[in-house]
Structures are given as structure tokens and as C-alpha cells.
Scaffold this active site. Structure first.
Site, PDB file in Angstrom:
ATOM      1  N   HIS A   1       1.057  -1.266  -0.092  1.00  0.00           N
ATOM      2  CA  HIS A   1       0.096  -0.014   0.145  1.00  0.00           C
ATOM      3  C   HIS A   1       0.706   0.963  -0.059  1.00  0.00           C
ATOM      4  CE1 HIS A   1      -3.657   1.693   1.094  1.00  0.00           C
ATOM      5  NE2 HIS A   1      -2.838   2.938   1.900  1.00  0.00           N
TER       6      HIS A   1
ATOM      7  N   ASP B   1       1.160   4.932   0.207  1.00  0.00           N
ATOM      8  CA  ASP B   1       0.666   6.184   0.630  1.00  0.00           C
ATOM      9  C   ASP B   1       1.665   8.061   0.079  1.00  0.00           C
ATOM     10  OD1 ASP B   1      -1.631   5.929   2.400  1.00  0.00           O
ATOM     11  OD2 ASP B   1      -0.193   4.807   3.603  1.00  0.00           O
TER      12      ASP B   1
ATOM     13  N   HIS C   1      -2.742   4.766  -3.045  1.00  0.00           N
ATOM     14  CA  HIS C   1      -4.025   5.966  -1.845  1.00  0.00           C
ATOM     15  C   HIS C   1      -3.144   6.970  -2.228  1.00  0.00           C
ATOM     16  CE1 HIS C   1      -5.608   6.462   2.175  1.00  0.00           C
ATOM     17  NE2 HIS C   1      -6.045   7.576   1.466  1.00  0.00           N
TER      18      HIS C   1
ATOM     19  N   GLY D   1       0.842   7.583   9.781  1.00  0.00           N
ATOM     20  CA  GLY D   1       0.631   6.040  10.395  1.00  0.00           C
ATOM     21  C   GLY D   1       0.407   6.125  12.325  1.00  0.00           C
ATOM     22  N   GLY D   2       0.783   5.431  12.484  1.00  0.00           N
ATOM     23  CA  GLY D   2       0.294   4.761  14.366  1.00  0.00           C
ATOM     24  C   GLY D   2      -0.605   5.539  14.737  1.00  0.00           C
TER      25      GLY D   2
ATOM     26  N   ASP E   1      -8.592   1.116   6.181  1.00  0.00           N
ATOM     27  CA  ASP E   1      -7.173   1.301   6.152  1.00  0.00           C
ATOM     28  C   ASP E   1      -6.633   2.276   7.984  1.00  0.00           C
ATOM     29  OD1 ASP E   1      -4.928   2.944   5.738  1.00  0.00           O
ATOM     30  OD2 ASP E   1      -5.328   4.250   4.416  1.00  0.00           O
ATOM     31  N   GLY E   2      -6.379   2.480   8.923  1.00  0.00           N
ATOM     32  CA  GLY E   2      -6.480   3.062   9.584  1.00  0.00           C
ATOM     33  C   GLY E   2      -5.574   1.919  11.316  1.00  0.00           C
TER      34      GLY E   2
ATOM     35  N   GLY F   1      -0.002  -0.697   8.854  1.00  0.00           N
ATOM     36  CA  GLY F   1       1.445  -0.306   8.969  1.00  0.00           C
ATOM     37  C   GLY F   1       2.090  -0.326   9.461  1.00  0.00           C
ATOM     38  N   SER F   2       1.928   0.506  11.096  1.00  0.00           N
ATOM     39  CA  SER F   2       2.954   0.107  11.912  1.00  0.00           C
ATOM     40  C   SER F   2       3.059  -1.227  13.328  1.00  0.00           C
ATOM     41  CB  SER F   2       2.137   1.443  13.413  1.00  0.00           C
ATOM     42  OG  SER F   2       2.107   2.682  12.681  1.00  0.00           O
TER      43      SER F   2
HETATM   44  C1  DX5 Z   1      -2.804   7.480   6.792  1.00  0.00           C
HETATM   45  C2  DX5 Z   1      -2.857   6.121   5.374  1.00  0.00           C
HETATM   46  C3  DX5 Z   1      -2.312   4.922   6.213  1.00  0.00           C
HETATM   47  C4  DX5 Z   1      -1.338   4.480   7.091  1.00  0.00           C
HETATM   48  C5  DX5 Z   1      -1.654   2.616   8.115  1.00  0.00           C
HETATM   49  O1  DX5 Z   1      -2.922   8.477   6.905  1.00  0.00           O
HETATM   50  O2  DX5 Z   1      -3.226   6.357   4.740  1.00  0.00           O
HETATM   51  O3  DX5 Z   1      -2.485   3.940   5.249  1.00  0.00           O
HETATM   52  O4  DX5 Z   1       0.233   4.458   7.024  1.00  0.00           O
HETATM   53  O5  DX5 Z   1      -1.243   3.325   9.279  1.00  0.00           O
HETATM   54  P1  DX5 Z   1      -1.282   2.204  10.453  1.00  0.00           P
HETATM   55  O6  DX5 Z   1      -1.555   1.204  10.528  1.00  0.00           O
HETATM   56  O7  DX5 Z   1       0.193   2.971  11.466  1.00  0.00           O
HETATM   57  O8  DX5 Z   1      -2.318   3.712  11.120  1.00  0.00           O
HETATM   58 ZN    ZN Z   2      -3.364   5.033   3.407  1.00  0.00          ZN
END
Ligand code: DX5
Ligand code: ZN
Length: 212
Positions: A30, A32, A63, A142-143, A173-174, A195-196
Site C-alpha cells: 500500500h 501512501d 492511495h 501512520g500509528g 485503512d488505519g 502499517g505500524s
Molecule cells: C494514513 C495512511 C495509512 C497508514 C496506515 O493516512 O493512509 O495507510 O499509513 O498505518 P497504520 O497501520 O500505522 O495506521
Molecule cells: Zn493509506
């Protein structure tokens, strides 16, 4: 449940992280992309992305968190392995124009909605989509913590798809980890972006398997 891995928050450097995801069990990488206008942060140009993934084998789920997403469509279509290009419903005055642009490339069309955007806002667009991306955090970094009050949107999208024979997948997502992925799976999601939870660990496959 399909898993797309977002790499913007990682314990490793960018190159190592991408290589680790590419060698993992993930279904998609993915990507970003942020412009510093639609969201506060800015990161990659299309050229950066082209370079970053030139040796990758996984499919990309791109994205776009950018204003005027139409500006990027043609160039992103030239990047190898892009399966989905996702634009934000809030990022253009007439998302249908951008959807039609994407439709004329070899990429599939995704539409993302931020936490404050209701499903009713995108209902007229649903039959044009291959993916609806429900944001479970404020877009931009993220996070963050998963927002439970978006779960009803997944259910609504699942019901609308069934009633109307639409074909989009529902992705979320998130803030996705082993617990929150269970919630979105029950609500009817087909894919999660994480992500994290994955990239801040050493064993990517173990984390990926725990959210499937
Ligand atoms: C947020 C992004 C996500 C994010 C996901 O704006 O679109 O893709 O990086 O990361 P985590 O899993 O850490 O929320
Ligand atoms: Zn994203």
C-alpha cells in the site's frame, strides 16, 4: 481477508522495509502518497514511487492523499504493477471525472472516504468502483488509533453491494492490528491496510497472518 502493507512507519529504512514486504505473505504493498495540501505531510513524487518499486514483484495499492488527483493519473499508470489507484472523494469537485480517467488506464479504480465523510455522499459513484477504502483514522500519518465508529460504514457498503450487485471490494485503512482487523472482518471488509503493526515488528509474516 486480503492484507496490504503500508510502509511509512517502520523500524527499518525505506529500501529494507519495501524489500521485506515484497518478500512477505502480503497481498499488496500500500503506497501512501501525500501532497502537503490535502494532508499536512508530504512525501513522494510519482518519480520516487517509480524508482522505489522498480524491482518489486508485489502488486501496488496506491492511495493518493492529494488535491487535484487528476494531475497524477497518467504518470501513475506508467508505474509497473499498480493494481488499484485510490483517490479521495473529498479531493476533487467532481470525483466521477477522475474515476473515468482511471477507468481509461489499465488500473482499477478506488475511492477513499475520510472518517467525517458519509457513505451516502458516494452512493452515486458506487457502481463505478473496484474498491472503496474506508479510512479508520484521519488521513495523513501512520500509528494512529482505530476509530470504531466507522464500522457501520463497512456494513452499509456491504449491504449496498449485495442489494445492487456492485463489484467493489471494501478495504479499511488505519490502526489495523489483530484485534481491530477482527472487527472489520465481522463488519464485512475484504481487505485491510496495516502499517505500524507490521513494519514496527521484526516478523512481518507472523503479524500479517495474525490479521488475516
Ligand atoms: C494514513 C495512511 C495509512 C497508514 C496506515 O493516512 O493512509 O495507510 O499509513 O498505518 P497504520 O497501520 O500505522 O495506521
Ligand atoms: Zn493509506
Amino acid at each position: 481477508m486480503k492484507v496490504a502493507v503500508s510502509f511509512i512507519n517502520s523500524n527499518y529504512d525505506l529500501e529494507t522495509t519495501i524489500k521485506k514486504i515484497d518478500e512477505s505473505n502480503a497481498d499488496y504493498i500500500h503506497v501512501d502518497m501525500m501532497d502537503g495540501i490535502f494532508v499536512e505531510n508530504s512525501n513522494f513524487s510519482v518519480q520516487d514511487i517509480k524508482t522505489m518499486f522498480k524491482n518489486c514483484t508485489k502488486k501496488l495499492d496506491v492511495h493518493l492523499m492529494c488535491c487535484s488527483p487528476n494531475k497524477y493519473v497518467r504518470e501513475i499508470a506508467k508505474i509497473k504493477n499498480v493494481e488499484y489507484l485510490i483517490i479521495h472523494a473529498e479531493s476533487h469537485r467532481r470525483p466521477i471525472d477522475v474515476i473515468n480517467m482511471i477507468r481509461h488506464t489499465n488500473m482499477k479504480v478506488g475511492l477513499a472516504i475520510s472518517p467525517e465523510t458519509k457513505v451516502s455522499h458516494i452512493v452515486p459513484l458506487l457502481n463505478h468502483l473496484d474498491q472503496v477504502l474506508v479510512m479508520s483514522v484521519k488521513p495523513g500519518k501512520g500509528g494512529q488509533e482505530f476509530m470504531k465508529d466507522i464500522l457501520y460504514k463497512i456494513e452499509t457498503l456491504r449491504d449496498l453491494r449485495e442489494e445492487n450487485n456492485y463489484h467493489y471490494i471494501i478495504s479499511v485503512d488505519g490502526g489495523i492490528n489483530a484485534e481491530t482487523s477482527k472487527l472489520v472482518k465481522e463488519a464485512g471488509a475484504d481487505m485491510v491496510v496495516s502499517g505500524s503493526y507490521i513494519c514496527k515488528s521484526d516478523n512481518y509474516n507472523e503479524k500479517i497472518d495474525s490479521i488475516r
